[in-house]
Design an enzyme around this catalytic site. Structure first.
Site, short mmCIF file in Angstrom:
data_model
loop_
_atom_site.label_atom_id
_atom_site.label_comp_id
_atom_site.label_asym_id
_atom_site.label_seq_id
_atom_site.Cartn_x
_atom_site.Cartn_y
_atom_site.Cartn_z
N TYR A 208 11.57 -2.18 11.35
CA TYR A 208 10.20 -2.39 11.82
C TYR A 208 10.07 -2.86 13.26
O TYR A 208 8.95 -3.00 13.75
CB TYR A 208 9.48 -3.36 10.87
CG TYR A 208 9.45 -2.83 9.46
CD1 TYR A 208 8.79 -1.63 9.17
CD2 TYR A 208 10.09 -3.49 8.42
CE1 TYR A 208 8.78 -1.12 7.88
CE2 TYR A 208 10.08 -2.99 7.13
CZ TYR A 208 9.42 -1.81 6.87
OH TYR A 208 9.41 -1.29 5.59
N ARG A 247 10.43 9.05 -1.17
CA ARG A 247 11.51 9.10 -0.17
C ARG A 247 12.75 8.50 -0.77
O ARG A 247 12.74 7.37 -1.27
CB ARG A 247 11.10 8.32 1.09
CG ARG A 247 11.93 8.72 2.32
CD ARG A 247 11.81 7.72 3.45
NE ARG A 247 12.59 6.52 3.15
CZ ARG A 247 12.08 5.30 3.10
NH1 ARG A 247 10.80 5.09 3.31
NH2 ARG A 247 12.88 4.25 2.83
N GLU A 262 18.28 4.48 -3.75
CA GLU A 262 17.01 4.19 -4.42
C GLU A 262 15.96 5.18 -3.95
O GLU A 262 16.18 5.94 -3.00
CB GLU A 262 16.55 2.76 -4.13
CG GLU A 262 16.33 2.47 -2.66
CD GLU A 262 16.01 1.01 -2.41
OE1 GLU A 262 14.82 0.71 -2.16
OE2 GLU A 262 16.93 0.17 -2.48
N ASN A 264 11.74 5.43 -3.02
CA ASN A 264 10.51 4.72 -2.70
C ASN A 264 9.31 5.56 -3.10
O ASN A 264 9.19 6.72 -2.68
CB ASN A 264 10.44 4.43 -1.20
CG ASN A 264 11.63 3.62 -0.71
OD1 ASN A 264 11.61 2.41 -0.76
ND2 ASN A 264 12.68 4.30 -0.27
#
Length: 302
Positions: A208, A247, A262, A264
């Site tokens: 981020y 995603r 994983e 999302n």
């Protein structure tokens, strides 16, 4: 269209969700929609009232609530369509230990793992050999993720205040390249190669902070690997029962073996987010991506 933009929430990813919401709101206004922002952390009990007079809900929540299916379940009760996966599929995908069982049943390679309930953390000693990746079982944005190479490092990790009271997932550390690949109904999206400029992995700051990571889209990898990642991302999406978009995150070893980490269900929608980059690579602007997600979400209209 009158759209209720549900964003914020009370998870550790709140600020990321609010940042994405600002970009989403700008895009929706550009498209001519009317937008009302609703933050569950401010007034969860007001969702029924807020939904009145709106035709669609756009969800931008990360962690719980949002990716756990709670808000989706309430919207389903209200009868309001929204983008993304339904409540049941969202719950399955957010729980890493459960989703990994689904991946394994579908024949999708994922790192060896152990689930550690919060009540057992104090006496837990890993069955897997070091080094390990340890993370909250239902967290996101790499919050609380640690790489531990010894008993001492594990004890230091478990002593962190933010880890207290959380169910954990431990995985065998896979070294190699980190890639991600989105699924958007009706489109084949290209993978992105992720290269953090500092640190051991794609952590919260790398994700981020502008300029902290090199993100190359499409990923400069062999065509066969691109296709394999796309097939695996789609297979994981279908195995979890997801809809509209998702995603999948991968680690790929030096010999080209991909491991699914994983999936999302509400991918980030900030200025630096990955799925919008993938959409841009196939010719979809941010506004066109929003339009497509609304079109897909409207299929849920009762």
């Amino acid at each position: 269209m009158n759209i209720l933009l549900i964003a914020g929430g009370w998870s550790g990813e709140r600020e990321v969700a609010l940042s994405g919401a600002r970009q989403i709101e700008k895009g929706l206004l550009t498209l001519g929609h009317q937008v009302t922002h609703f933050d569950p952390a401010r007034d969860l009990r007001g969702l029924y009232e807020a939904a009145a007079g709106h035709e669609f809900a756009f969800i931008n929540l990360h962690g719980s609530p949002g990716e756990d299916g709670l808000v989706q379940c309430l919207l389903e009760r209200i009868g309001m369509p929204y983008q993304g996966s339904d409540s049941r599929a969202s719950l399955l995908a957010l729980n890493k230990a459960v989703s990994k069982q689904i991946f394994e049943a579908a024949g999708l390679p994922t790192p060896a793992w152990e689930f550690v309930p919060a009540s057992h953390v104090a006496e837990w000693r890993p069955l897997l050999p070091f080094p390990l990746v340890v993370k909250p079982n239902t967290g996101g944005s790499s919050l609380g993720v640690g790489i531990v190479a010894s008993e001492d490092e594990l004890e230091a990790y478990l002593a962190q205040p933010e880890i207290a009271g959380q169910d954990l997932l431990a995985e065998a550390l896979i070294r190699g390249q980190e890639l991600t690949c989105g699924v958007l109904e009706g489109c084949v999206l290209p993978p992105i190669l992720i290269r953090p400029k500092s640190g051991e992995f794609f952590d919260y700051e790398s994700k981020y902070v502008a300029g902290a990571t090199e993100e190359i889209c499409p990923a400069p990898i062999p065509a066969e690997l691109t296709e394999r990642l796309q097939v695996m991302a789609r297979a994981a999406h279908d195995a979890l029962g997801l809809s509209d978009y998702s995603r999948a995150d991968f680690m790929v070893t030096a010999d080209g073996m991909p491991y699914l980490l994983e999936v999302n269900t509400l991918p980030g929608m900030t200025a630096t987010s990955l799925l919008p980059q993938e959409a841009q690579a196939v010719g979809l602007s941010f506004e066109q991506l929003l339009t497509r997600l609304i079109e897909l979400g409207l299929r849920k209209r009762p």
